[in-house]
Structure formats: structure tokens, C-alpha cells
Write a protein that holds these residues in place. Sequence first.
Motif, PDB file in Angstrom:
ATOM      1  N   GLU A 103       0.826  -1.200   0.000  1.00 18.68           N
ATOM      2  CA  GLU A 103       0.000   0.000   0.000  1.00 18.68           C
ATOM      3  C   GLU A 103       0.866   1.258   0.000  1.00 18.68           C
ATOM      4  OE1 GLU A 103      -2.011  -2.956   2.932  1.00 18.68           O
ATOM      5  OE2 GLU A 103       0.003  -2.278   2.412  1.00 18.68           O
ATOM      6  N   SER A 104       0.319   2.315  -0.554  1.00 10.93           N
ATOM      7  CA  SER A 104       0.981   3.623  -0.519  1.00 10.93           C
ATOM      8  C   SER A 104      -0.077   4.705  -0.637  1.00 10.93           C
ATOM      9  CB  SER A 104       2.008   3.753  -1.650  1.00 10.93           C
ATOM     10  OG  SER A 104       1.367   3.659  -2.910  1.00 10.93           O
ATOM     11  N   GLY A 105       0.352   5.944  -0.387  1.00 16.01           N
ATOM     12  CA  GLY A 105      -0.553   7.077  -0.568  1.00 16.01           C
ATOM     13  C   GLY A 105      -1.120   7.655   0.702  1.00 16.01           C
ATOM     14  N   GLY A 106      -0.818   7.027   1.836  1.00 19.59           N
ATOM     15  CA  GLY A 106      -1.310   7.576   3.087  1.00 19.59           C
ATOM     16  C   GLY A 106      -0.603   8.863   3.450  1.00 19.59           C
ATOM     17  N   GLY A 107      -1.111   9.524   4.476  1.00 20.85           N
ATOM     18  CA  GLY A 107      -0.500  10.766   4.919  1.00 20.85           C
ATOM     19  C   GLY A 107      -1.398  11.531   5.848  1.00 20.85           C
ATOM     20  N   LEU A 108      -1.026  12.788   6.075  1.00 21.62           N
ATOM     21  CA  LEU A 108      -1.789  13.681   6.946  1.00 21.62           C
ATOM     22  C   LEU A 108      -2.586  14.647   6.081  1.00 21.62           C
ATOM     23  CD1 LEU A 108      -2.388  14.937   9.745  1.00 21.62           C
ATOM     24  CD2 LEU A 108      -0.320  16.317   9.443  1.00 21.62           C
ATOM     25  N   VAL A 109      -3.879  14.762   6.372  1.00 23.40           N
ATOM     26  CA  VAL A 109      -4.751  15.638   5.601  1.00 23.40           C
ATOM     27  C   VAL A 109      -5.741  16.294   6.547  1.00 23.40           C
ATOM     28  CG1 VAL A 109      -6.381  13.785   5.058  1.00 23.40           C
ATOM     29  CG2 VAL A 109      -6.203  15.770   3.534  1.00 23.40           C
ATOM     30  N   GLN A 110      -6.189  17.482   6.196  1.00 21.28           N
ATOM     31  CA  GLN A 110      -7.197  18.152   7.008  1.00 21.28           C
ATOM     32  C   GLN A 110      -8.580  17.584   6.719  1.00 21.28           C
ATOM     33  OE1 GLN A 110      -6.752  22.383   6.256  1.00 21.28           O
ATOM     34  NE2 GLN A 110      -5.456  22.594   8.076  1.00 21.28           N
ATOM     35  N   ALA A 111      -9.454  17.713   7.679  1.00 20.84           N
ATOM     36  CA  ALA A 111     -10.838  17.286   7.491  1.00 20.84           C
ATOM     37  C   ALA A 111     -11.427  17.970   6.259  1.00 20.84           C
ATOM     38  CB  ALA A 111     -11.666  17.616   8.724  1.00 20.84           C
ATOM     39  N   PRO A 127     -12.129  13.181  10.730  1.00 19.15           N
ATOM     40  CA  PRO A 127     -11.167  12.690  11.732  1.00 19.15           C
ATOM     41  C   PRO A 127     -11.382  11.218  12.086  1.00 19.15           C
ATOM     42  CG  PRO A 127     -11.903  14.876  12.318  1.00 19.15           C
ATOM     43  CD  PRO A 127     -12.731  14.453  11.137  1.00 19.15           C
ATOM     44  N   GLU A 128     -12.608  10.760  12.045  1.00 15.56           N
ATOM     45  CA  GLU A 128     -12.873   9.354  12.368  1.00 15.56           C
ATOM     46  C   GLU A 128     -12.409   8.389  11.280  1.00 15.56           C
ATOM     47  OE1 GLU A 128     -15.052  11.918  12.431  1.00 15.56           O
ATOM     48  OE2 GLU A 128     -17.056  11.284  11.765  1.00 15.56           O
ATOM     49  N   ASP A 129     -11.945   8.908  10.160  1.00 15.29           N
ATOM     50  CA  ASP A 129     -11.340   8.054   9.138  1.00 15.29           C
ATOM     51  C   ASP A 129      -9.875   7.757   9.442  1.00 15.29           C
ATOM     52  OD1 ASP A 129     -13.180   9.927   6.711  1.00 15.29           O
ATOM     53  OD2 ASP A 129     -13.649   7.907   7.432  1.00 15.29           O
ATOM     54  N   THR A 130      -9.332   8.373  10.469  1.00 13.89           N
ATOM     55  CA  THR A 130      -7.942   8.143  10.845  1.00 13.89           C
ATOM     56  C   THR A 130      -7.731   6.689  11.228  1.00 13.89           C
ATOM     57  OG1 THR A 130      -7.594  10.419  11.592  1.00 13.89           O
ATOM     58  CG2 THR A 130      -6.144   8.731  12.518  1.00 13.89           C
ATOM     59  N   ALA A 131      -6.771   6.046  10.572  1.00 22.13           N
ATOM     60  CA  ALA A 131      -6.514   4.623  10.797  1.00 22.13           C
ATOM     61  C   ALA A 131      -5.339   4.191   9.925  1.00 22.13           C
ATOM     62  CB  ALA A 131      -7.745   3.789  10.445  1.00 22.13           C
ATOM     63  N   VAL A 132      -4.886   2.982  10.176  1.00 23.82           N
ATOM     64  CA  VAL A 132      -3.994   2.318   9.228  1.00 23.82           C
ATOM     65  C   VAL A 132      -4.884   1.578   8.236  1.00 23.82           C
ATOM     66  CG1 VAL A 132      -2.175   0.609   8.904  1.00 23.82           C
ATOM     67  CG2 VAL A 132      -2.167   2.085  10.938  1.00 23.82           C
ATOM     68  N   TYR A 133      -4.641   1.821   6.952  1.00 30.77           N
ATOM     69  CA  TYR A 133      -5.442   1.207   5.897  1.00 30.77           C
ATOM     70  C   TYR A 133      -4.664   0.058   5.266  1.00 30.77           C
ATOM     71  CZ  TYR A 133      -8.982   4.819   6.177  1.00 30.77           C
ATOM     72  OH  TYR A 133     -10.005   5.631   6.616  1.00 30.77           O
ATOM     73  N   TYR A 134      -5.339  -1.078   5.157  1.00 29.44           N
ATOM     74  CA  TYR A 134      -4.741  -2.287   4.604  1.00 29.44           C
ATOM     75  C   TYR A 134      -5.507  -2.718   3.358  1.00 29.44           C
ATOM     76  CZ  TYR A 134      -2.778  -2.774   9.328  1.00 29.44           C
ATOM     77  OH  TYR A 134      -2.128  -2.566  10.520  1.00 29.44           O
ATOM     78  N   CYS A 135      -4.786  -3.209   2.358  1.00 32.18           N
ATOM     79  CA  CYS A 135      -5.483  -3.884   1.277  1.00 32.18           C
ATOM     80  C   CYS A 135      -5.279  -5.385   1.451  1.00 32.18           C
ATOM     81  CB  CYS A 135      -5.033  -3.408  -0.098  1.00 32.18           C
ATOM     82  SG  CYS A 135      -3.359  -3.829  -0.559  1.00 32.18           S
ATOM     83  N   ALA A 136      -6.240  -6.132   0.952  1.00 26.44           N
ATOM     84  CA  ALA A 136      -6.238  -7.574   1.087  1.00 26.44           C
ATOM     85  C   ALA A 136      -6.829  -8.184  -0.172  1.00 26.44           C
ATOM     86  CB  ALA A 136      -7.049  -7.991   2.309  1.00 26.44           C
ATOM     87  N   VAL A 157      -3.240   6.759   7.558  1.00 25.18           N
ATOM     88  CA  VAL A 157      -4.016   7.932   7.150  1.00 25.18           C
ATOM     89  C   VAL A 157      -4.416   8.680   8.419  1.00 25.18           C
ATOM     90  CG1 VAL A 157      -6.169   8.744   6.132  1.00 25.18           C
ATOM     91  CG2 VAL A 157      -4.878   6.893   5.029  1.00 25.18           C
ATOM     92  N   THR A 158      -4.055   9.943   8.475  1.00 27.90           N
ATOM     93  CA  THR A 158      -4.395  10.772   9.624  1.00 27.90           C
ATOM     94  C   THR A 158      -5.158  11.989   9.139  1.00 27.90           C
ATOM     95  OG1 THR A 158      -2.399  10.042  10.791  1.00 27.90           O
ATOM     96  CG2 THR A 158      -3.509  12.016  11.618  1.00 27.90           C
ATOM     97  N   VAL A 159      -6.348  12.191   9.702  1.00 27.95           N
ATOM     98  CA  VAL A 159      -7.191  13.320   9.323  1.00 27.95           C
ATOM     99  C   VAL A 159      -7.299  14.249  10.524  1.00 27.95           C
ATOM    100  CG1 VAL A 159      -9.404  14.049   8.382  1.00 27.95           C
ATOM    101  CG2 VAL A 159      -8.464  11.792   7.784  1.00 27.95           C
ATOM    102  N   SER A 160      -6.820  15.458  10.355  1.00 26.11           N
ATOM    103  CA  SER A 160      -6.855  16.433  11.453  1.00 26.11           C
ATOM    104  C   SER A 160      -8.126  17.270  11.365  1.00 26.11           C
ATOM    105  CB  SER A 160      -5.630  17.330  11.401  1.00 26.11           C
ATOM    106  OG  SER A 160      -5.636  18.089  10.194  1.00 26.11           O
ATOM    107  N   SER A 161      -8.602  17.675  12.535  1.00 24.84           N
ATOM    108  CA  SER A 161      -9.849  18.467  12.593  1.00 24.84           C
ATOM    109  C   SER A 161      -9.563  19.954  12.503  1.00 24.84           C
ATOM    110  CB  SER A 161     -10.598  18.151  13.883  1.00 24.84           C
ATOM    111  OG  SER A 161      -9.771  18.396  14.991  1.00 24.84           O
TER     112      SER A 161
END
Length: 123
Positions: free
Chosen positions: A6-14, A88-97, A119-123
Motif C-alpha cells: 500500500e501507498s498514498g497515506g498521509g496527513l490531511v485536514q478534514a 477525523p474518524e477516518d484516521t486509521a492504518v489502511y490495509y489492502c487484502a 491515514v491521519t485526518v486532522s480536525s
Amino acid sequence: QVQLVESGGGLVQAGGSLRLSCAASGRTFSTCAVAWFRQAPGKEREFVAAISWNGGSVYYADSVKGRFAISRDNAKKTVYLQMNSLKPEDTAVYYCAATRGPYRTGINEYDYWGQGTQVTVSS
């Protein structure tokens, strides 16, 4: 055997957007259904979205329906998760399977897993 990265995660604002990618290796990937799961701190891993082997069928968790879109490009052996209107509640580690069977929502029904992307979503 299928390996997933996986790739593409990061910090993003709400309210922002991110696109995750799941790059696969292995000859059988194009016949596999693929799903995205996520796991927030202190919570169980949960289903997010799934796509059939040919992209003809997709399925979403209610919590992301209308905001996330799953797609795949079998020629590139890649599955994408476009995430819009992030919360913000989407903040998590995202896995593909991936699984050789039809797409499903259960964690135990997938044979191959990636290492995850944060993936981290800031408020």
C-alpha cells in the motif's frame, strides 16, 4: 502467491482527499477480489470497501458510502481507494487484502495482506 504494497497515506485536514494505492505482484492478482480494511488505535480492523476481480462489482461500508471509491487497473496490478470528504474518524492504518474467491467483507476471508499505510485526518 500475491504480495501487496500500500501507498498514498498521509496527513490531511478534514474535508480533504487522499488516494491510496495497492500494488500487487503475482500472476493470479487479476483473478482476485480485493478489499480495503482499516484499523484505528484501540479498535478492531474493519471492512471499508471491496471490488470484484474484474471491477464489475463494488461494495462499501455504510460509514464511507458516497465518500470513498474503490477501483482497479489489472494491467497495472493496482487497486485504488479514492477518499474524499475525509473526517477525523477516518484516521486509521489502511490495509489492502486479496482473495481468490468472490469479494467479501470478513477479515478472515482474505488470503493476502499488505503492511498498511497510515491515514491521519486532522480536525
